[in-house]
Design an enzyme around this catalytic site. Structure first.
Site, PDB file in Angstrom:
ATOM      1  CB  THR A 225       4.715   1.623   0.893  1.00 40.29           C
ATOM      2  OG1 THR A 225       6.125   1.610   1.018  1.00 40.29           O
ATOM      3  CG2 THR A 225       4.205   0.235   0.590  1.00 40.29           C
TER       4      THR A 225
ATOM      5  CD  GLU B 163       1.987  -2.659  -0.509  1.00 38.22           C
ATOM      6  OE1 GLU B 163       0.765  -2.804  -0.686  1.00 38.22           O
ATOM      7  OE2 GLU B 163       2.500  -2.547   0.614  1.00 38.22           O
TER       8      GLU B 163
ATOM      9  CG  HIS C 210      -6.618  -1.041  12.048  1.00 42.11           C
ATOM     10  ND1 HIS C 210      -6.159  -0.631  13.273  1.00 42.11           N
ATOM     11  CD2 HIS C 210      -5.818  -0.458  11.140  1.00 42.11           C
ATOM     12  CE1 HIS C 210      -5.127   0.192  13.102  1.00 42.11           C
ATOM     13  NE2 HIS C 210      -4.898   0.306  11.818  1.00 42.11           N
TER      14      HIS C 210
END
Ligand code: FAD
Length: 288
Positions: A52, A18, A152
């Site tokens: 991203t 990423e 989360h």
């Protein structure tokens, strides 16, 4: 290749990287540096490089520039991230069509966090689930989703998160990539709970090879990632030497990845923080 072909159980372990659009001063220099790092990452022949995307489209153009560099020039399999928060239906359709026109086959479908400094925030979408339902009306892209082994930060409970992940799975998500974590036990427990819920897609652990102590502290604070005192102490020992911290980060992440693969993870998603060296070294360590 589409996500369903990459993560078909036959290519394990599947490695992905990423990267993110650089921010702050000297943007041209930072992009130039990133493009050098991308070349090194490409030499590893990763299954995917993901890019991203700032919520509300804040870095849309830089994100696209990186996507095009990877896709058009470096001929790498790219998986753009896409967040729907604050974006209108029309905007999303146009952006996704642009992505598809480049020949891209996969995206990571996300809600995102509402940015503080945005002028206009559309309320068309409230969750990744709504985004996915919308995309399925007009797009052929295969999609992956986010998962949170340590919950989360805003979720009521881990069980709520797992219910949401199951719904994403039922809507056709092919893979889930997790938030980064340092405690493998949390991933193992999460994975077992997901299996009990009937979630049958690969849940790819997100691993960050630590390269700086201050960066580690910042990331832990921002993401709410759990970290054991012994891990903090391990990195603290090296905090005055960049070189030693990088080496310690590679050693730690190599051990972590080795155990995750032994547990049965189908791959590793590396949070590279735009630097190739550490992730590439970890791959070397765990595949040699
Ligand atoms: P959803 O799936 O809609 O929600 C995720 C979970 O959070 C749900 O399970 C729900 O239980 C809970 N939840 C979320 N909001 C609330 C709330 N307000 N109240 C109660 N519960 C809530 N962000 C970016 O901006 N750009 C990126 O490129 C990006 N890439 C990411 C990549 C990965 C692999 C991961 C794990 C995260 C990434 N994020 C990115 C961060 C992500 O956008 C945030 O975590 C966001 O808050 C949730 O997005 P989601 O798609 O998981 O949302």
């Amino acid at each position: 290749m589409r996500l369903s072909e990459i993560y078909n159980g036959k290519n394990a372990p599947v490695f992905s990287f990423e990267v993110f659009p650089p921010k702050g001063e000297n943007p041209d220099k930072k992009m130039e540096n990133l493009f050098c790092e991308l070349k090194t990452l490409a030499e590893q022949k990763p299954a995917l490089i993901s890019v991203t995307y700032g919520a509300g489209g804040s870095n849309r153009d830089t994100s696209l520039e990186i996507i095009k560099e990877l896709n058009n020039r470096l001929k790498q399999p790219v998986m753009p991230h896409f967040t729907c928060v604050c974006s209108s239906r029309e905007y999303i359709k146009k952006y996704i069509e642009e992505i598809e026109s480049l020949g891209i086959l996969n995206i990571l479908a996300l809600r995102g966090d509402e940015p503080q400094d945005i002028d206009v925030c559309y309320r068309d979408f409230k969750s990744a689930l709504e985004l996915i339902e919308y995309l399925k009306n007009f797009s052929e892209l295969e999609f992956s989703v986010a998962a949170y082994p340590e919950k989360h930060p805003k979720a009521q409970s881990l069980e709520d998160d797992i219910d949401v992940l199951k719904k994403k799975c039922d809507l056709g998500a092919k893979v889930a990539f997790t938030q980064l974590f340092f405690k493998n036990e949390n991933y193992y427990k999460f994975f077992d709970k997901c299996i009990k819920k009937g979630i049958d897609i690969p849940i790819i652990p997100g691993v960050l090879p630590v390269a700086s102590f201050s960066q580690l502290s910042r990331i832990v604070e921002l993401s709410g990632t759990q970290i054991e005192t012994k891990t903090v102490e391990y990195f603290e020992k090296y905090k005055d030497s960049k070189e030693d911290t990088i080496k310690a980060g590679i050693d730690f992440a190599s051990g972590q990845c080795q155990k995750l693969l032994e547990f049965g993870a189908e791959g590793i998603h590396f949070y590279t923080l735009n630097k190739a060296l550490s992730s590439c070294e970890v791959i070397k360590n765990i595949t040699s």
